[in-house]
Design an enzyme around this catalytic site. Structure first.
Site, PDB file in Angstrom:
ATOM      1  N   GLN A  81       0.836  -1.193   0.000  1.00 53.72           N
ATOM      2  CA  GLN A  81       0.000   0.000   0.000  1.00 53.72           C
ATOM      3  C   GLN A  81       0.874   1.247   0.000  1.00 53.72           C
ATOM      4  OE1 GLN A  81      -2.295  -0.369   3.642  1.00 53.72           O
ATOM      5  NE2 GLN A  81      -4.012  -1.283   2.555  1.00 53.72           N
ATOM      6  N   GLU A  89      -4.487  -4.180  14.812  1.00 54.97           N
ATOM      7  CA  GLU A  89      -4.018  -2.825  15.119  1.00 54.97           C
ATOM      8  C   GLU A  89      -3.993  -2.586  16.630  1.00 54.97           C
ATOM      9  OE1 GLU A  89      -3.058   1.304  14.029  1.00 54.97           O
ATOM     10  OE2 GLU A  89      -3.182  -0.470  12.799  1.00 54.97           O
ATOM     11  N   ASN A  93      -0.008   4.955   1.414  1.00 58.00           N
ATOM     12  CA  ASN A  93      -1.030   5.704   2.143  1.00 58.00           C
ATOM     13  C   ASN A  93      -0.722   7.192   2.136  1.00 58.00           C
ATOM     14  OD1 ASN A  93      -2.249   3.259   2.788  1.00 58.00           O
ATOM     15  ND2 ASN A  93      -1.102   3.060   4.684  1.00 58.00           N
ATOM     16  N   HIS A 142       4.682   3.557  15.641  1.00 57.75           N
ATOM     17  CA  HIS A 142       4.959   4.752  14.850  1.00 57.75           C
ATOM     18  C   HIS A 142       3.974   5.856  15.211  1.00 57.75           C
ATOM     19  CE1 HIS A 142       4.319   7.159  11.074  1.00 57.75           C
ATOM     20  NE2 HIS A 142       5.592   7.356  11.337  1.00 57.75           N
ATOM     21  N   LYS A 145       7.175   0.534   7.445  1.00 57.83           N
ATOM     22  CA  LYS A 145       6.696   1.769   6.824  1.00 57.83           C
ATOM     23  C   LYS A 145       7.888   2.595   6.363  1.00 57.83           C
ATOM     24  CE  LYS A 145       2.606   2.297   9.726  1.00 57.83           C
ATOM     25  NZ  LYS A 145       1.967   3.138  10.743  1.00 57.83           N
ATOM     26  N   HIS A 148       0.977   3.775  16.938  1.00 59.44           N
ATOM     27  CA  HIS A 148       0.239   2.572  16.617  1.00 59.44           C
ATOM     28  C   HIS A 148       1.130   1.599  15.853  1.00 59.44           C
ATOM     29  CE1 HIS A 148      -0.613   5.485  13.365  1.00 59.44           C
ATOM     30  NE2 HIS A 148      -0.325   4.460  12.606  1.00 59.44           N
ATOM     31  N   TYR A 184       3.187   7.432   2.773  1.00 59.59           N
ATOM     32  CA  TYR A 184       4.042   6.369   3.273  1.00 59.59           C
ATOM     33  C   TYR A 184       3.730   5.027   2.637  1.00 59.59           C
ATOM     34  CZ  TYR A 184       0.249   6.162   6.791  1.00 59.59           C
ATOM     35  OH  TYR A 184      -0.951   6.123   7.437  1.00 59.59           O
TER      36      TYR A 184
END
Length: 146
Positions: free
Chosen positions: A46, A143, A48, A119, A72, A62, A132
């Site tokens: 992904q 999560e 984002n 992060h 990330k 998180h 990111y």
């Protein structure tokens, strides 16, 4: 790209090393070969985009639990933010240590966040926007944090 070690095991601060000419510059946001040469993750699922309209907005900290733990690569593309990571890996030599840096549209630095690190971003300007790369799909049940 330039890869700078940090006080958190496996984390890096990355400078894109722009190539300037009379038109402006060109720089890589990501290069599979350069990331591999530095022992970093090369597979991202992904990209984002996060916009915080107000200065002082906190996102995080998180992280996702295994098997959905994610890497990330964070870059501020508008405004400024303070980007921070905390090592939550019990087997890491830097367990419970943290590192933070200013990421701004002007300095173009990027933060490489290893799996198992929480992060967070704190906006230093109104209208701070980040893009990111993420190595794992978002799984709400995995999560943790805010």
């Amino acid at each position: 790209m330039q890869f700078y070690p940090t006080s958190v095991n496996g984390a890096r601060l990355i400078s894109p090393d722009p190539r300037w000419d009379e038109r402006g510059f060109f720089a890589r946001f990501f290069c599979e070969r350069e990331f591999a040469d530095n022992g970093l993750e090369r597979s991202f699922v992904q990209i984002n985009n996060s916009l915080s309209t107000k200065k002082g907005t906190l996102r995080g900290p998180h992280y996702q639990l295994p098997p959905c733990a994610e890497v990330k690569v964070v870059r501020c593309v508008r405004g400024a933010l303070y980007d921070a990571i905390v090592d939550l890996r019990p087997d890491s030599p830097t367990y419970r240590k943290w590192f933070g840096a200013d990421l701004t549209a002007d300095n173009r630095f990027m933060m490489y966040v290893p799996r198992g690190c929480a992060h967070a971003m704190l906006t230093l300007s109104d209208g701070a926007e980040a893009i990111y790369l993420v190595s794992a799909f978002y799984e709400p049940e995995q999560e943790r944090g805010r």
